[in-house]
Design a protein around this motif. Structure first.
Motif, PDB file in Angstrom:
ATOM      1  N   ARG A 129       0.597  -1.038   0.033  1.00 17.02           N
ATOM      2  CA  ARG A 129      -0.203  -0.032   0.115  1.00 17.02           C
ATOM      3  C   ARG A 129       0.702   1.194  -0.039  1.00 17.02           C
ATOM      4  NH1 ARG A 129      -3.183  -1.732   3.416  1.00 17.02           N
ATOM      5  NH2 ARG A 129      -2.342  -0.660   5.492  1.00 17.02           N
ATOM      6  N   LEU A 130       1.906   1.126   0.729  1.00 15.74           N
ATOM      7  CA  LEU A 130       2.883   2.260   0.874  1.00 15.74           C
ATOM      8  C   LEU A 130       3.484   2.685  -0.649  1.00 15.74           C
ATOM      9  CD1 LEU A 130       4.360   1.947   4.373  1.00 15.74           C
ATOM     10  CD2 LEU A 130       2.725   3.667   3.831  1.00 15.74           C
ATOM     11  N   LEU A 131       3.977   1.441  -1.222  1.00 14.26           N
ATOM     12  CA  LEU A 131       4.600   1.600  -2.482  1.00 14.26           C
ATOM     13  C   LEU A 131       3.813   1.981  -3.488  1.00 14.26           C
ATOM     14  CD1 LEU A 131       6.796  -1.748  -2.607  1.00 14.26           C
ATOM     15  CD2 LEU A 131       7.487   0.594  -2.538  1.00 14.26           C
ATOM     16  N   LEU A 132       2.481   1.641  -3.453  1.00 17.62           N
ATOM     17  CA  LEU A 132       1.317   2.048  -4.452  1.00 17.62           C
ATOM     18  C   LEU A 132       1.001   3.682  -4.519  1.00 17.62           C
ATOM     19  CD1 LEU A 132      -0.855  -0.947  -4.546  1.00 17.62           C
ATOM     20  CD2 LEU A 132       0.467  -0.263  -6.589  1.00 17.62           C
ATOM     21  N   ALA A 133       0.827   4.149  -2.950  1.00 19.54           N
ATOM     22  CA  ALA A 133       0.774   5.362  -2.700  1.00 19.54           C
ATOM     23  C   ALA A 133       2.009   6.337  -3.293  1.00 19.54           C
ATOM     24  CB  ALA A 133       0.777   5.633  -1.148  1.00 19.54           C
ATOM     25  N   ALA A 134       3.201   6.053  -3.244  1.00 17.91           N
ATOM     26  CA  ALA A 134       4.431   6.583  -3.738  1.00 17.91           C
ATOM     27  C   ALA A 134       4.336   6.475  -5.189  1.00 17.91           C
ATOM     28  CB  ALA A 134       5.678   6.074  -3.129  1.00 17.91           C
ATOM     29  N   ALA A 135       3.911   5.557  -5.817  1.00 19.21           N
ATOM     30  CA  ALA A 135       3.832   5.367  -7.376  1.00 19.21           C
ATOM     31  C   ALA A 135       2.575   6.256  -7.925  1.00 19.21           C
ATOM     32  CB  ALA A 135       3.450   3.707  -7.760  1.00 19.21           C
ATOM     33  N   LEU A 136       1.806   6.388  -6.982  1.00 13.40           N
ATOM     34  CA  LEU A 136       0.430   7.207  -7.693  1.00 13.40           C
ATOM     35  C   LEU A 136       0.727   8.803  -7.596  1.00 13.40           C
ATOM     36  CD1 LEU A 136      -2.378   7.728  -8.146  1.00 13.40           C
ATOM     37  CD2 LEU A 136      -2.969   7.394  -6.001  1.00 13.40           C
ATOM     38  N   ARG A 137       1.520   9.102  -6.621  1.00 14.43           N
ATOM     39  CA  ARG A 137       2.226  10.504  -6.577  1.00 14.43           C
ATOM     40  C   ARG A 137       3.055  10.497  -7.725  1.00 14.43           C
ATOM     41  NH1 ARG A 137       2.236   9.376  -1.045  1.00 14.43           N
ATOM     42  NH2 ARG A 137       4.507   9.091  -0.945  1.00 14.43           N
ATOM     43  N   TYR A 138       3.838   9.800  -7.747  1.00 18.69           N
ATOM     44  CA  TYR A 138       4.695  10.124  -8.976  1.00 18.69           C
ATOM     45  C   TYR A 138       4.032  10.131 -10.458  1.00 18.69           C
ATOM     46  CZ  TYR A 138       8.554   9.325 -12.380  1.00 18.69           C
ATOM     47  OH  TYR A 138       9.581   9.650 -13.404  1.00 18.69           O
ATOM     48  N   SER A 139       3.001   8.917 -10.610  1.00 16.08           N
ATOM     49  CA  SER A 139       2.569   8.921 -11.724  1.00 16.08           C
ATOM     50  C   SER A 139       1.463  10.267 -12.081  1.00 16.08           C
ATOM     51  CB  SER A 139       1.278   7.853 -11.509  1.00 16.08           C
ATOM     52  OG  SER A 139       1.949   6.555 -11.893  1.00 16.08           O
ATOM     53  N   ARG A 140       0.826  10.952 -11.103  1.00 11.62           N
ATOM     54  CA  ARG A 140       0.112  12.047 -11.116  1.00 11.62           C
ATOM     55  C   ARG A 140       0.765  13.232 -11.447  1.00 11.62           C
ATOM     56  NH1 ARG A 140      -3.452  12.131  -5.608  1.00 11.62           N
ATOM     57  NH2 ARG A 140      -5.493  11.049  -6.248  1.00 11.62           N
ATOM     58  N   TRP A 141       2.123  13.377 -11.012  1.00 11.45           N
ATOM     59  CA  TRP A 141       3.292  14.169 -11.278  1.00 11.45           C
ATOM     60  C   TRP A 141       3.559  14.387 -12.931  1.00 11.45           C
ATOM     61  CZ3 TRP A 141       8.273  13.372 -12.210  1.00 11.45           C
ATOM     62  CH2 TRP A 141       9.135  14.754 -12.470  1.00 11.45           C
ATOM     63  N   SER A 142       4.020  12.879 -13.225  1.00 10.77           N
ATOM     64  CA  SER A 142       4.678  12.847 -14.307  1.00 10.77           C
ATOM     65  C   SER A 142       3.879  12.717 -15.541  1.00 10.77           C
ATOM     66  CB  SER A 142       5.485  11.406 -14.454  1.00 10.77           C
ATOM     67  OG  SER A 142       4.498  10.490 -14.173  1.00 10.77           O
ATOM     68  N   THR A 143       2.405  12.350 -15.498  1.00 11.08           N
ATOM     69  CA  THR A 143       1.399  12.240 -16.662  1.00 11.08           C
ATOM     70  C   THR A 143       0.458  13.435 -16.666  1.00 11.08           C
ATOM     71  OG1 THR A 143      -0.163  11.265 -15.084  1.00 11.08           O
ATOM     72  CG2 THR A 143       1.572   9.736 -16.187  1.00 11.08           C
ATOM     73  N   GLY A 144       0.183  14.072 -15.555  1.00  9.87           N
ATOM     74  CA  GLY A 144      -0.559  15.125 -15.237  1.00  9.87           C
ATOM     75  C   GLY A 144      -1.993  14.628 -15.317  1.00  9.87           C
ATOM     76  N   LEU A 145      -2.323  13.419 -15.233  1.00 10.37           N
ATOM     77  CA  LEU A 145      -3.723  12.698 -14.986  1.00 10.37           C
ATOM     78  C   LEU A 145      -3.949  12.878 -13.593  1.00 10.37           C
ATOM     79  CD1 LEU A 145      -3.731   9.679 -17.384  1.00 10.37           C
ATOM     80  CD2 LEU A 145      -4.139  11.935 -17.925  1.00 10.37           C
ATOM     81  N   ASP A 146      -5.324  13.047 -13.286  1.00 12.73           N
ATOM     82  CA  ASP A 146      -5.748  13.018 -11.761  1.00 12.73           C
ATOM     83  C   ASP A 146      -6.224  11.584 -11.345  1.00 12.73           C
ATOM     84  OD1 ASP A 146      -6.500  14.100  -9.341  1.00 12.73           O
ATOM     85  OD2 ASP A 146      -8.206  14.898  -9.853  1.00 12.73           O
ATOM     86  N   LEU A 147      -5.348  10.775 -11.299  1.00 13.07           N
ATOM     87  CA  LEU A 147      -5.655   9.211 -11.116  1.00 13.07           C
ATOM     88  C   LEU A 147      -5.903   9.233  -9.612  1.00 13.07           C
ATOM     89  CD1 LEU A 147      -2.505   8.059 -13.159  1.00 13.07           C
ATOM     90  CD2 LEU A 147      -4.858   7.780 -14.008  1.00 13.07           C
TER      91      LEU A 147
END
Length: 228
Positions: A129-147
């Motif tokens: 869960r912690l790893l996915l939370a970090a990955a989500l922050r990265y994905s939002r920042w790098s893709t511009g998608l409000d995932l």
């Protein structure tokens, strides 16, 4: 039986579970394509015997490479109306895939992403869960998608989306790359609730902390190459 949708299942050493996954999918979808990514077990034969079209990499290249092989195969045939990506380890529910295809048809969206944040994740380890939370922050920042979720292997892609998506990241970093392509290509997208079941088997097959670090390195390298 849905004959206009193809389900694409990348697999690596999944012989103990992939037969059941394929049979469950084929109860609803006529066309299942499994891409064996250099497995050292009988995944290829098990998937084929369960009714899937089976493709094979001679060596292990990574899940992103396996999906792109599947996309290329479908492109050569004549792209289906919709393509579902579905993990081989049994953590996804077939009923979620069916519901997502129906939702994709109703909305006409190009990319429908499964979200465990909108749905649920059973028996999810705290570290995951912690790893996915970090990955989500990265994905939002790098893709511009409000995932609300990222690195969820259950997706529904339109014909146009498969035509536009060309994955260069061979490993697990492909998931963020795919989201980046969606963000910059103008493909319409939405999320849909899904349930992820973390069994003892899927937890053992999941990403380690080292894999998460490797994903970050791959994505950073890609951004540096794009900027140069």
């Amino acid at each position: 039986m849905d004959e206009s949708t193809f389900v694409l299942v990348p697999m690596f050493n999944e012989a103990t579970v992939v037969g059941g996954v394929v049979r469950a999918l084929r109860a609803h979808f006529a066309n299942v394509v499994c891409v064996d990514d250099g497995s050292r077990d009988d995944s290829f034969d098990v998937a084929r015997d369960a009714g899937a079209v089976a493709l094979r990499h001679p060596v292990n290249l990574g899940q992103g490479a396996a999906l792109q092989t599947g996309f290329d195969f479908l492109t050569r045939r004549a792209l289906p109306e919709r393509t579902v990506t579905f993990d081989a380890d049994g953590q996804h529910r077939v009923e979620d895939a069916v519901a997502m295809v129906e939702a994709s048809r109703r909305s006409g969206v190009d990319v429908l992403l499964g979200s465990r944040a909108l749905g649920s994740a059973t028996d999810q380890p705290v570290a995951r869960r912690l790893l996915l939370a970090a990955a989500l922050r990265y994905s939002r920042w790098s893709t511009g998608l409000d995932l609300t979720d990222t690195h969820n292997g259950l997706r529904v892609l339109s014909r146009r989306a498969v035509e536009l998506i060309r994955l260069r990241q061979p490993g697990m970093a492909y998931a963020t790359e795919l989201e980046s392509i969606v963000g910059r290509s103008g493909l319409s997208w939405a999320e849909h609730p899904t349930t992820i079941a973390y069994t003892e088997y899927s937890r053992a097959k999941g990403q380690s902390n080292l894999n998460a670090f490797n994903i970050l390195c791959d994505l950073t390298s890609q951004r540096l190459r794009s900027a140069s």
